[in-house]
Design a protein around this motif. Structure first.
Motif, PDB file in Angstrom:
ATOM      1  N   GLY A 348       0.696  -1.640  -0.315  1.00  0.00           N
ATOM      2  CA  GLY A 348      -0.253  -0.152   0.469  1.00  0.00           C
ATOM      3  C   GLY A 348       0.776   0.897   0.022  1.00  0.00           C
ATOM      4  O   GLY A 348       0.891   2.426  -0.477  1.00  0.00           O
ATOM      5  N   ASN A 349       1.681   1.155   1.034  1.00  0.00           N
ATOM      6  CA  ASN A 349       3.034   2.304   0.946  1.00  0.00           C
ATOM      7  C   ASN A 349       3.541   1.800  -0.939  1.00  0.00           C
ATOM      8  O   ASN A 349       3.831   3.970  -0.433  1.00  0.00           O
ATOM      9  CB  ASN A 349       3.525   2.243   2.235  1.00  0.00           C
ATOM     10  N   GLU A 350       3.774   1.194  -0.789  1.00  0.00           N
ATOM     11  CA  GLU A 350       4.599   1.827  -3.033  1.00  0.00           C
ATOM     12  C   GLU A 350       3.736   2.731  -3.731  1.00  0.00           C
ATOM     13  O   GLU A 350       4.453   2.964  -4.675  1.00  0.00           O
ATOM     14  CB  GLU A 350       4.815  -0.416  -3.020  1.00  0.00           C
ATOM     15  N   ILE A 351       2.459   1.622  -3.007  1.00  0.00           N
ATOM     16  CA  ILE A 351       1.413   2.552  -3.975  1.00  0.00           C
ATOM     17  C   ILE A 351       1.221   4.332  -3.529  1.00  0.00           C
ATOM     18  O   ILE A 351       1.716   4.600  -5.145  1.00  0.00           O
ATOM     19  CB  ILE A 351       0.258   2.862  -4.869  1.00  0.00           C
ATOM     20  N   ILE A 352       1.679   4.526  -3.231  1.00  0.00           N
ATOM     21  CA  ILE A 352       1.812   5.912  -2.965  1.00  0.00           C
ATOM     22  C   ILE A 352       3.056   6.763  -3.143  1.00  0.00           C
ATOM     23  O   ILE A 352       2.635   7.840  -3.877  1.00  0.00           O
ATOM     24  CB  ILE A 352       1.505   5.744  -0.877  1.00  0.00           C
ATOM     25  N   PHE A 353       4.263   5.437  -2.885  1.00  0.00           N
ATOM     26  CA  PHE A 353       5.302   5.879  -3.034  1.00  0.00           C
ATOM     27  C   PHE A 353       5.579   6.123  -4.998  1.00  0.00           C
ATOM     28  O   PHE A 353       5.736   7.383  -5.538  1.00  0.00           O
ATOM     29  CB  PHE A 353       6.335   5.459  -2.399  1.00  0.00           C
ATOM     30  N   LYS A 384      -3.760  16.731 -11.147  1.00  0.00           N
ATOM     31  CA  LYS A 384      -4.720  15.101 -10.636  1.00  0.00           C
ATOM     32  C   LYS A 384      -3.945  14.670 -10.148  1.00  0.00           C
ATOM     33  O   LYS A 384      -3.815  13.572  -8.863  1.00  0.00           O
ATOM     34  CB  LYS A 384      -5.442  14.578 -12.003  1.00  0.00           C
ATOM     35  N   THR A 385      -2.945  14.653 -10.429  1.00  0.00           N
ATOM     36  CA  THR A 385      -1.614  13.477 -10.361  1.00  0.00           C
ATOM     37  C   THR A 385      -0.317  13.475  -8.900  1.00  0.00           C
ATOM     38  O   THR A 385       0.288  13.091  -8.533  1.00  0.00           O
ATOM     39  CB  THR A 385      -0.451  12.946 -11.152  1.00  0.00           C
ATOM     40  N   SER A 386      -0.683  15.982  -8.791  1.00  0.00           N
ATOM     41  CA  SER A 386       0.213  15.266  -7.707  1.00  0.00           C
ATOM     42  C   SER A 386      -0.625  15.346  -5.928  1.00  0.00           C
ATOM     43  O   SER A 386      -0.008  15.016  -5.232  1.00  0.00           O
ATOM     44  CB  SER A 386      -0.639  17.576  -7.265  1.00  0.00           C
ATOM     45  N   LYS A 387      -1.862  14.773  -5.518  1.00  0.00           N
ATOM     46  CA  LYS A 387      -2.290  14.189  -4.804  1.00  0.00           C
ATOM     47  C   LYS A 387      -2.257  12.160  -5.041  1.00  0.00           C
ATOM     48  O   LYS A 387      -2.102  11.650  -6.079  1.00  0.00           O
ATOM     49  CB  LYS A 387      -3.168  14.380  -3.731  1.00  0.00           C
ATOM     50  N   PRO A 388      -0.188  11.377  -4.332  1.00  0.00           N
ATOM     51  CA  PRO A 388      -0.742  10.129  -4.646  1.00  0.00           C
ATOM     52  C   PRO A 388      -1.948  10.011  -4.100  1.00  0.00           C
ATOM     53  O   PRO A 388      -3.080   9.961  -3.912  1.00  0.00           O
ATOM     54  CB  PRO A 388       0.241   9.745  -3.444  1.00  0.00           C
ATOM     55  N   ILE A 389      -1.739   8.893  -4.667  1.00  0.00           N
ATOM     56  CA  ILE A 389      -3.012   7.227  -4.617  1.00  0.00           C
ATOM     57  C   ILE A 389      -2.784   6.775  -4.039  1.00  0.00           C
ATOM     58  O   ILE A 389      -1.659   5.900  -3.226  1.00  0.00           O
ATOM     59  CB  ILE A 389      -2.810   6.211  -6.477  1.00  0.00           C
ATOM     60  N   SER A 390      -4.212   6.826  -2.703  1.00  0.00           N
ATOM     61  CA  SER A 390      -3.936   5.571  -1.575  1.00  0.00           C
ATOM     62  C   SER A 390      -5.123   4.568  -1.927  1.00  0.00           C
ATOM     63  O   SER A 390      -5.824   5.242  -2.515  1.00  0.00           O
ATOM     64  CB  SER A 390      -3.785   6.315  -0.076  1.00  0.00           C
ATOM     65  N   ILE A 391      -4.877   3.599  -0.751  1.00  0.00           N
ATOM     66  CA  ILE A 391      -5.988   3.072  -0.546  1.00  0.00           C
ATOM     67  C   ILE A 391      -6.246   2.963   1.060  1.00  0.00           C
ATOM     68  O   ILE A 391      -5.502   2.664   1.514  1.00  0.00           O
ATOM     69  CB  ILE A 391      -5.249   1.443  -0.737  1.00  0.00           C
ATOM     70  N   LEU A 392      -7.622   3.256   1.223  1.00  0.00           N
ATOM     71  CA  LEU A 392      -8.391   3.731   1.990  1.00  0.00           C
ATOM     72  C   LEU A 392      -9.068   2.525   2.813  1.00  0.00           C
ATOM     73  O   LEU A 392      -9.851   1.818   1.818  1.00  0.00           O
ATOM     74  CB  LEU A 392      -9.399   4.379   1.924  1.00  0.00           C
ATOM     75  N   THR A 393      -8.798   1.794   3.991  1.00  0.00           N
ATOM     76  CA  THR A 393      -9.652   0.402   4.714  1.00  0.00           C
ATOM     77  C   THR A 393     -10.209   0.695   5.345  1.00  0.00           C
ATOM     78  O   THR A 393     -10.142   1.681   6.662  1.00  0.00           O
ATOM     79  CB  THR A 393      -8.602  -0.877   5.237  1.00  0.00           C
ATOM     80  N   GLY A 394     -11.946   0.751   5.323  1.00  0.00           N
ATOM     81  CA  GLY A 394     -12.931   1.070   6.622  1.00  0.00           C
ATOM     82  C   GLY A 394     -13.170   2.288   6.847  1.00  0.00           C
ATOM     83  O   GLY A 394     -13.927   3.407   7.483  1.00  0.00           O
ATOM     84  N   GLY A 395     -12.890   3.297   5.163  1.00  0.00           N
ATOM     85  CA  GLY A 395     -12.537   4.245   4.581  1.00  0.00           C
ATOM     86  C   GLY A 395     -12.428   5.589   6.431  1.00  0.00           C
ATOM     87  O   GLY A 395     -11.739   6.530   6.791  1.00  0.00           O
ATOM     88  N   LEU A 396     -11.114   4.906   7.318  1.00  0.00           N
ATOM     89  CA  LEU A 396     -10.474   5.207   8.183  1.00  0.00           C
ATOM     90  C   LEU A 396      -8.600   4.921   8.163  1.00  0.00           C
ATOM     91  O   LEU A 396      -8.340   6.246   8.171  1.00  0.00           O
ATOM     92  CB  LEU A 396     -10.847   4.609   9.219  1.00  0.00           C
ATOM     93  N   PHE A 397      -8.709   3.980   7.939  1.00  0.00           N
ATOM     94  CA  PHE A 397      -6.914   3.697   7.499  1.00  0.00           C
ATOM     95  C   PHE A 397      -6.824   3.865   6.659  1.00  0.00           C
ATOM     96  O   PHE A 397      -6.697   3.185   5.499  1.00  0.00           O
ATOM     97  CB  PHE A 397      -6.751   2.465   8.815  1.00  0.00           C
ATOM     98  N   THR A 398      -5.354   4.336   5.798  1.00  0.00           N
ATOM     99  CA  THR A 398      -4.318   3.635   5.145  1.00  0.00           C
ATOM    100  C   THR A 398      -3.043   3.161   4.646  1.00  0.00           C
ATOM    101  O   THR A 398      -2.728   2.968   5.519  1.00  0.00           O
ATOM    102  CB  THR A 398      -4.221   5.459   4.364  1.00  0.00           C
TER     103      THR A 398
END
Length: 422
Positions: A348-353, A384-398
């Protein structure tokens, strides 16, 4: 001279043919096949509508689920009966919480299996395919990494199952590695054998189902990161490609130099290429949303209960003799639980990076040599790409490394509390 030109032309034709075959034949769905086969064997893959013996397979799935629930019920009753014994409750809790979380993950995963089937098929779309030799090498290296991870996790899981199975047979007294309540005296020879077979079969079934779901979600995360790598690579050398039927193809140096001579034509081709990159970025975000829908809630529950799982496992390790077979068994179980949560957070962190690098790669496009239309599209894309892509779990945790660190801190706090109570 003429012969040399003919040979060069034939070489370019062969390279173009190989390039097209490479684009069409790279199979991203191969990541998922081993896990899907395991899910089918253990009765947890939703069958197709036209599947033969679908009713029998559904009965098999229902039977496995009932056995699972009986196992979990025996764990819960055992914890209630031994509520005042911290050591016994903790020993049972590590398995009970794990099975409960996996059960929740299974329910959400099974519910969204049809979305997963569609997503797996879409991963082989021309938009996601490799476009050049450099793309191909990146994809192959990523595939090798995934296969190595899959084999490592499989071997570790099998070894843990073997230890859980063998430990009860090595002791003098008839004592199961897995805690549980049963309405009979399971120390009697026949009852012990039946209980032993029941508990270990369920434990093995749980291991492979959990491993399969884990590796499927991990494969999706890895492929999202791979698409970010391919997108960055494409943007860094955008003028090495041309668009044909809404698909990018690599062009040779001679064609590239010819294209550079006509600014308007060059701008038009670069605009087409950029539009394909924008669409790829949009589809990557859609894949992320699908991953969140398929098992985001299950991963959220895993993160919430992760500290409790690791804490109870760590406490069980701390109360047995160091170097004993039981110690090794509990240690391997702890490592398995630790790796599962770590890999989710790491990738998940790799996707953000990796997604954060898209902005820089977009700036590396030949925008100076292009017209205003290209520059406007590029500007919107960069916003649009200025904000990195991240995965939210339960709408709370990244899903990220800091979340894993917080889980470890929670684990240590729980562990310290249990040691003080003991």
């Amino acid at each position: 001279m003429v012969a040399t030109d003919i040979v060069c032309k034939e070489v370019r034709i062969v390279e173009w043919t190989l390039e097209q075959n490479m684009q069409q034949n790279y199979d991203f769905s191969s990541y998922f096949r081993p896990s899907i086969i395991m899910l089918k064997i253990f009765g947890f893959w939703r069958p197709e509508r036209n599947m033969k013996f679908k009713g029998i397979y559904n009965c098999y799935t229902a039977l496995c689920s009932l056995i699972w629930m009986a196992f979990l019920l025996s764990q819960i009753i055992y914890i209630i009966n031994n509520w005042n014994d911290v050591q016994e409750v903790t020993a049972a809790l590590s398995v009970t919480v794990t099975f409960t979380i996996i059960l929740i993950q299974m329910m959400f995963f099974y519910k969204n299996t049809n979305y997963l089937k569609i997503l797996i098929k879409e991963m082989n779309r021309p938009l996601f395919q490799v476009k050049c030799q450099k793309h191909y090498h990146i994809a192959k290296n990523t595939e090798r990494m995934y296969k190595l991870m899959f084999k490592s996790c499989l071997y570790l899981s099998v070894l843990t199952d073997v230890l859980v199975t063998v430990v009860p047979l090595m002791g003098k007294e008839k004592k199961s590695s897995i805690k549980g309540w049963f309405p009979y005296d399971y120390t009697k020879p026949l009852y012990f054998i039946l209980t032993y077979i029941f508990q270990n079969l369920v434990f093995i079934w749980n291991t492979f189902v959990n491993l399969s779901i884990f590796m499927i979600i991990l494969a999706l995360l890895i492929q999202v990161g791979l698409q970010c790598d391919l997108l960055c690579c494409t943007l860094d050398s955008l003028d090495d490609f041309c668009t044909k039927d809404n698909v990018l193809y690599e062009i040779g140096l001679e064609d590239k130099l010819k294209l550079r001579k006509d600014r308007e034509r060059f701008s038009e081709e670069m605009t087409k290429n950029l539009v394909i990159c924008v669409e790829l970025h949009r589809q990557v975000i859609r894949v992320i949303k699908d991953v969140e829908r398929i098992n985001g809630t299950g991963i959220f529950i895993l993160f919430v209960g992760g500290g409790l799982i690791l804490c109870s496992s760590l406490f069980s390790v701390s109360v047995v003799k160091i170097g004993s077979l039981e110690f090794i068994m509990l240690l391997f179980y702890l490592i398995c639980m630790l790796i599962e949560q770590f890999f989710y957070c790491w990738f998940g962190n790799e996707i953000i990076f990796k997604s954060s690098l898209i902005l820089q790669s977009a700036f590396n496009t030949p925008w100076v040599s292009c017209n205003v239309k290209f520059q406007k599209i590029l500007l919107v894309f960069m916003l649009k790409t200025s904000k990195p892509i991240s995965i939210l779990t339960g709408g709370l945790f990244t899903m990220s490394v800091p979340v894993f660190v917080s889980i470890l801190r929670t684990t240590y706090s729980y562990f310290t509390l249990l040691k003080n109570i003991q």
